[in-house]
Design a protein around this motif. Structure first.
Motif, PDB file in Angstrom:
ATOM      1  N   ILE A 177      19.136  28.009  -1.863  1.00 44.12           N
ATOM      2  CA  ILE A 177      18.358  28.103  -3.096  1.00 44.12           C
ATOM      3  C   ILE A 177      18.957  29.195  -3.972  1.00 44.12           C
ATOM      4  N   ASP A 178      19.068  28.921  -5.243  1.00 49.40           N
ATOM      5  CA  ASP A 178      19.595  29.890  -6.205  1.00 49.40           C
ATOM      6  C   ASP A 178      18.507  30.918  -6.519  1.00 49.40           C
ATOM      7  N   GLY A 179      18.691  32.124  -6.032  1.00 45.14           N
ATOM      8  CA  GLY A 179      17.682  33.157  -6.243  1.00 45.14           C
ATOM      9  C   GLY A 179      17.512  33.548  -7.700  1.00 45.14           C
ATOM     10  N   ALA A 180      18.571  33.346  -8.516  1.00 49.07           N
ATOM     11  CA  ALA A 180      18.495  33.748  -9.921  1.00 49.07           C
ATOM     12  C   ALA A 180      17.546  32.863 -10.708  1.00 49.07           C
ATOM     13  N   THR A 181      17.382  31.610 -10.304  1.00 47.45           N
ATOM     14  CA  THR A 181      16.508  30.687 -11.034  1.00 47.45           C
ATOM     15  C   THR A 181      15.231  30.367 -10.268  1.00 47.45           C
ATOM     16  N   TRP A 182      15.108  30.874  -9.046  1.00 43.67           N
ATOM     17  CA  TRP A 182      13.955  30.566  -8.189  1.00 43.67           C
ATOM     18  C   TRP A 182      12.693  31.221  -8.737  1.00 43.67           C
ATOM     19  N   THR A 183      11.597  30.500  -8.681  1.00 44.16           N
ATOM     20  CA  THR A 183      10.281  31.061  -9.001  1.00 44.16           C
ATOM     21  C   THR A 183       9.276  30.567  -7.968  1.00 44.16           C
ATOM     22  N   LEU A 184       8.234  31.344  -7.770  1.00 43.60           N
ATOM     23  CA  LEU A 184       7.176  31.004  -6.823  1.00 43.60           C
ATOM     24  C   LEU A 184       5.899  30.696  -7.585  1.00 43.60           C
ATOM     25  N   PRO A 185       5.537  29.418  -7.706  1.00 42.12           N
ATOM     26  CA  PRO A 185       4.255  29.091  -8.340  1.00 42.12           C
ATOM     27  C   PRO A 185       3.110  29.261  -7.346  1.00 42.12           C
ATOM     28  N   ILE A 186       2.061  29.941  -7.745  1.00 39.35           N
ATOM     29  CA  ILE A 186       0.836  30.055  -6.952  1.00 39.35           C
ATOM     30  C   ILE A 186      -0.265  29.383  -7.757  1.00 39.35           C
ATOM     31  N   THR A 187      -0.724  28.243  -7.283  1.00 38.23           N
ATOM     32  CA  THR A 187      -1.631  27.401  -8.053  1.00 38.23           C
ATOM     33  C   THR A 187      -2.833  27.001  -7.198  1.00 38.23           C
ATOM     34  N   GLY A 188      -3.629  26.093  -7.722  1.00 33.95           N
ATOM     35  CA  GLY A 188      -4.769  25.581  -6.974  1.00 33.95           C
ATOM     36  C   GLY A 188      -6.048  26.310  -7.329  1.00 33.95           C
ATOM     37  N   LEU A 189      -6.813  26.641  -6.291  1.00 33.21           N
ATOM     38  CA  LEU A 189      -8.125  27.254  -6.491  1.00 33.21           C
ATOM     39  C   LEU A 189      -7.995  28.759  -6.740  1.00 33.21           C
ATOM     40  N   VAL A 190      -7.425  29.084  -7.902  1.00 38.23           N
ATOM     41  CA  VAL A 190      -7.243  30.486  -8.283  1.00 38.23           C
ATOM     42  C   VAL A 190      -7.678  30.642  -9.743  1.00 38.23           C
ATOM     43  N   ALA A 191      -8.177  31.818 -10.058  1.00 36.16           N
ATOM     44  CA  ALA A 191      -8.608  32.081 -11.436  1.00 36.16           C
ATOM     45  C   ALA A 191      -7.429  32.424 -12.332  1.00 36.16           C
TER      46      ALA A 191
END
Length: 546
Positions: free
Chosen positions: A274-288
């Motif tokens: 995985i290319d760390g320069a373009t990687w992002t971590l989406p945190i979604t779902g039941l969150v405000a």
């Protein structure tokens, strides 16, 4: 068709499929096109029933252990060999089938028949490869490339079969009635074909190997540059127990595992890049407050925490080497979740990964343990590509099957979902069992004690997840008392413990058995159980002649 005909069909299959695999291998490392033997193997492993996959894993481990090979060092290589071998067998069998069809129809079968057969097979293989590929190349190009190769193979199979059948059917007698000219003609064709196949195979594998070495060096340099370190810099971690008076017996495994020696287990034939320069971590779902985090966000916006950690694979047999200890750095998952604010309905995290792996983690567990971390570094350097770069999770007291790596997304959900291995019949909790191992009976370390008594250092490890070790005992030859061993201070509360017992020398062949007790007094399980479904249990023994 005679048995000779069957043999010719199989031989043609070898001569066609072997260079085909070599071309695929070279293209994989030259143009980053997918390698279908690995892709199809990985797809089949995903689709087969869990017990069947486990049977294959267990059989491979048993064969390696029977051969005296390290499971940690050779398991992935053995898996890759199986992948290529299965693809070769598949190609040879299909070519033999084409040979039989041509033989039944006559040698003048038009080549477009081969194109049709190849395209039909190619649609299946190309579909798998395009759906599961980890290549940076567009999946459509991967599909067309694989389809083109399969079509070329089909044409080649029909052409080769026709030539062989014509050579076998035509008789040119010499003046004395000798028909050896026919045999020579067929052999000459096979000789030319074999030479061509060998040349393509050697060139493809050689080029692929050179390019693979270049890619490995490039990845290593990228990781080093990402942390401002020089390529090839040795692992340097200061151990907190360096002054402990209990010294490991000669031959005990290293207390701290160099990253290059850390065991590797993942569900693909090759690690995910995985290319760390373009990687992002989406945190979604039941969150405000849904979030999209980068590596810099995790490093700069949260307090880092580091821990010496022992990690063990649930497939590890008693005394096996799928267990390692290194230094993890990351951020507390509690801190990250505090920012995204899970709603009242939230109950679990569904973590997805770049290699197709997925697992759920209960929010109650995360709330109870601030040590649970999203880790981005080992030994103060980015986690290697083959160990989960750019991000993996660490959960104390759990086997590795519950700890995703190459994390690409986190969804907060209300109900638990079965993780990758749980859905295949493995334990849903996967809590680490206490274990102890005899690593060495140090014959070369025999020393003289008081009253001219000689002692043989015996040593190894004991581990009980995050629950700690209070005692290790050794028994010799299955009789007499259990003798308490010395314990070296562990690197942390979540690592294994090095133990040592100095045994009074007695000449002969002896069996050394070890057991351990957890910090709260719970004894190690003595009942023998296989790794599936909850991890192996039982006491470890080692024989030695002194």
């Amino acid at each position: 068709m005679t048995w000779r005909g069957v043999g010719l069909g199989l031989l043609a299959g070898v001569l066609l499929t072997t260079p085909l695999i070599a071309v695929m291998y070279a293209a994989n490392h030259w143009l980053d096109l997918s390698f279908p033997p690995f892709d199809t193997f990985d797809w089949v492993a995903r689709e087969l029933p869990g017990p069947l996959v486990t049977f294959g894993i267990d059989t491979m481990i048993e064969v390696l252990m029977f051969a005296g090979l390290s499971v940690k060092d050779f398991a992935k290589t053995a898996e890759q060999i199986m992948a290529v071998g299965n693809f070769l067998i598949f190609g040879v069998a299909l070519t033999a089938l084409v040979y039989w069809l041509v033989h039944s129809r006559g040698p003048n079968v038009p080549l477009y028949w081969g194109a049709i057969v190849g395209a039909v097979v190619g649609l299946f293989v190309a579909g798998i490869t395009a759906s599961i590929t980890q290549s940076s190349v567009h999946a459509g190009i991967i599909f067309l490339w694989t389809l083109a190769l399969a079509t070329a193979w089909g044409i080649g199979a029909v052409w080769t079969s026709s030539r062989l059948i014509l050579a076998s059917a035509t008789v040119y007698e010499s003046e004395d009635g000798d028909a050896s000219v026919v045999v020579y003609g067929r052999r000459q064709f096979l000789l030319y074909m074999g030479a061509g196949a060998a040349a393509v195979t050697v060139a493809g594998v050689g080029l692929g190997r050179i390019l693979a070495t270049r890619d490995e060096q490039r990845l290593a340099e990228q990781l080093a540059a990402a942390n401002g370190a020089a390529p090839g810099m040795a692992d340097m971690v200061e151990l907190p127990n360096a002054d402990d008076p209990v010294k490991p017996a000669l031959g005990t495994r290293p207390e701290y595992t160099a990253v290059r020696d850390h065991y590797r287990v993942f569900i693909r034939s090759e690690p995910t890049v995985i290319d760390g320069a373009t990687w992002t971590l989406p945190i979604t779902g039941l969150v405000a407050a849904p979030a999209m985090l980068t590596l810099d966000d995790l490093r700069n916006n949260y307090e880092s925490r580091s821990e010496f950690v022992t990690l063990s694979c649930i497939s590890n047999s008693v005394g096996g080497d799928l267990i390692s200890t290194t230094y993890w750095t990351g951020v507390s998952l509690q801190d990250v979740l505090r920012d995204v604010q899970p709603t009242a309905e939230a109950g679990y995290l569904d973590i997805t990964c770049g290699d197709g792996f997925h697992e759920t983690v209960a929010l109650d567990l995360i709330d109870s343990d601030p040590r649970i971390m999203l880790a981005y570094a080992w030994d103060g350097r980015p986690i290697p590509f083959d160990h989960g770069f750019p991000l993996r999770i660490w959960i104390p007291d759990r086997y590795g099957m519950k700890q995703p790596k190459w994390i690409t997304g986190i969804e907060v959900i209300s109900e638990e979902r079965e993780g990758y291995w749980v859905a295949r019949g493995w334990d849903a909790v996967a809590r680490v069992h206490a274990t102890s191992v005899v690593d060495t009976v140090a014959i070369d370390g025999i020393y003289h004690g008081g009253d001219d008594v000689r002692f043989v250092p015996v040593g190894g490890i004991a581990y009980a997840g995050a629950r700690g070790i209070s005692k290790v005992e050794v028994r010799v030859d299955g009789r007499g008392p259990w003798h308490e061993a010395q314990l070296r201070s562990p690197l942390s509360d979540t690592t294994w413990v090095i133990w040592r017992y100095d045994w009074p020398f007695q000449a002969g062949r002896h069996t050394f058995r070890v057991r351990t007790v957890e910090a709260d007094g719970t004894p190690q399980a003595t009942a023998v159980a296989p790794p599936r479904p909850s991890g192996a249990t039982g006491l470890h023994t080692k024989q030695a002649t002194v």
